[in-house]
Design an enzyme around this catalytic site. Structure first.
Site, PDB file in Angstrom:
ATOM      1  N   GLU A  56     -54.113   4.557  53.654  1.00 14.35           N
ATOM      2  CA  GLU A  56     -55.393   3.851  53.561  1.00 14.35           C
ATOM      3  C   GLU A  56     -56.525   4.704  53.001  1.00 14.35           C
ATOM      4  O   GLU A  56     -57.626   4.707  53.537  1.00 14.35           O
ATOM      5  CB  GLU A  56     -55.790   3.346  54.967  1.00 14.35           C
TER       6      GLU A  56
HETATM    7  C1  ACM Z   1     -51.413   2.678  59.225  1.00 12.67           C
HETATM    8  O1  ACM Z   1     -51.217   1.730  60.007  1.00 12.67           O
HETATM    9  N1  ACM Z   1     -52.571   2.816  58.616  1.00 12.67           N
HETATM   10  C2  ACM Z   1     -50.381   3.660  58.956  1.00 12.67           C
END
Ligand code: ACM
Length: 478
Positions: A289
């Site tokens: 992310e």
């Molecule tokens: C995640 O759930 N950002 C690995």
């Protein structure tokens, strides 16, 4: 109606092979003793303590005991056999670890062990759970107690998510503000989860886990999810200016700076420290992310950071976003999203990289069970017990088949958690479902059978004070 009598196969994860012998039963009574080969005295002590707790009377270790523990090098390393006759119970492991799993099976059947033979070994070598200490901190003692619950289901890796935007939870010598500031009061989501592990706390968890044949997998998440580090050390921000503490649950807004040498000095110091503290083979560098890291910067950053765990003797793991860049030979990719396909993970698998399967719509323990679940999130959908059970890791992603899989993991993110009871509520009974997916042969798995077997854990969890979810699809005994 569910039979009240325990059958030999009433075990989670369901064993690879179960051969009952009718009407022979071995009952552990006052005076039952335990005999072991000298190499496995540690496992014998574990079993003796556990049986004393379960039965209320001592089960002494010495010659001539009716419960016998030993090794059989012809078995798989984590494999074991359990043979039960009217007079004796014999457990043999391929290694002490295999024996320890056999002992877990014995403990699930005790005190009245139905006669027969179990021959068992895991499908996957990596059977993991993850706990997020960053969004809400859990103490070393709480983590240890959690490990005791996990090993009952033959989980052999505990991944600790130690750093994120809301908190930094592991002491790093030379960088005291990481924990003084970002592990201190007011950290965690809503400021409600302060705390950090000292070096001694971490070493204590590692040793406690190792004594139960569990490998700790530390994660330092980067280049995103780093607001806590940047808040503690403004030298890690782009302009060197301080950034405020954050206790909301947003993601994707923070990033280490790929073009700054201070970044790499920090990262290498942290990775070296964590590698030195960690006897297990893995070091997880996150990589997920990174919505505010330009793709070129992400590449630059990872090209310098992915080799660092290897430099310090560890095998690097990253969330599957890392598969967008060139990976070290032995890198491991952890798939976490809910898409039906992922080109980069498939290409990494084709190139020989191993994959840990942790799709959020099956394995994320922080998803709500149903719309009424008080805790958890629902971005990956609702995940009831059957959903966490009824899938197969080798079918999950095109191009990522059985041979590519290192194993399966069940992550528990802690944005909505405030207590150990909250951890337990989301973990049980879904973790046993995922443990069975990771351990048992595909052909041996069956939802109706699992549903019946998991019900028997209700009274055990009640007795142990484990705040499990009484999922409506299970016929819990009253
Ligand atoms: C995640 O759930 N950002 C690995």
């Amino acid at each position: 109606m569910r039979a009240l009598t325990k059958q030999l196969g009433d075990v989670i994860p369901v064993p690879a092979s179960v051969r009952p012998i009718t009407d022979a039963t071995f009952t552990i009574i006052r005076g039952t003793g335990l005999t072991c080969e000298p190499e496995v005295i540690g496992v014998a002590e574990f079993l003796s303590d556990a049986l004393e707790k379960a039965t209320g009377h001592p089960v002494p270790i010495g010659p001539g005991g009716a419960i016998r523990l030993g090794l059989d090098p012809s078995l798989a390393a984590e494999g074991y056999t359990l043979e039960i006759t009217a007079d004796a119970v014999t457990v043999r492991g391929g290694t002490p670890q295999g024996l320890f799993w056999g002992v877990q099976t014995l403990l699930q059947l005790a005190p009245d062990l139905p006669g027969g033979v179990i021959e068992d070994a895991p499908r996957y070598e990596y059977r993991g759970a993850m706990l997020d200490l960053a969004r809400h901190f859990f103490t070393a003692d709480e983590v240890k107690a959690h490990i005791d619950q996990l090993v009952q289901f033959k989980i052999n890796h505990l991944h600790l998510h130690l750093t994120d935007d809301q908190g930094w939870r592991l002491e790093i010598p030379g960088w005291p503000r990481l924990t003084e500031v970002s592990g201190g009061p007011g950290t965690g989501v809503d400021g409600a989860g302060p705390g950090f592990l000292t070096l001694d706390d971490y070493a204590g968890i590692v040793a406690y886990a190792a004594a139960r044949f569990v490998t700790i997998v530390p994660e330092i998440d980067m280049p995103g999810h780093v607001n806590a580090a940047q808040h503690a050390y403004p030298s890690l921000t782009a302009d060197g200016q301080p950034v405020p503490q954050r206790t909301d649950a947003e993601v994707g807004y923070s990033s280490l700076v790929a073009g700054k040498e201070e970044t790499y000095a920090f990262v290498e110091d942290v990775i070296r420290t964590v590698a030195d503290l960690t006897p297990g083979p893995y070091l997880h560098i996150g990589g997920d992310e990174c919505l505010s890291t330009p793709p070129g910067d992400y590449r630059t950053f990872l090209s310098r950071v992915l080799p660092l765990p290897g430099k310090y003797g560890k095998r690097v793991i990253g969330w599957h976003e890392i598969a967008a860049v060139e990976l070290p030979e032995n890198a491991i990719v952890q798939y976490w999203r809910i898409e039906a396909a992922d080109e980069n993970t498939a290409r990494a698998a084709l190139d020989g990289r191993r994959v840990i399967m942790a799709p959020a719509d099956r394995t994320y323990l922080d998803m709500k069970y149903d719309a009424d679940t008080r805790l958890g999130l629902d971005w990956a959908g609702l995940v009831d017990v059957r959903r966490s059970y009824d899938w197969d890791p080798a079918d999950r992603l095109p191009g990522v088949g059985e041979e590519a899989l290192l194993g399966v993991e069940a992550p528990l993110w802690s944005e909505t958690l405030r207590s150990v009871a909250d951890v337990q509520y989301l973990t049980f009974p879904r973790l046993p479902a995922i443990a069975e997916v990771a351990w048992s042969p595909r052909a041996a798995r069956d939802w109706e059978s699992f549903r019946g077997r998991v019900a028997a854990f209700g009274p055990r969890w009640d007795a142990a004070g484990v705040a499990y979810h009484r999922a409506p699809e299970i016929d819990w005994p009253r």
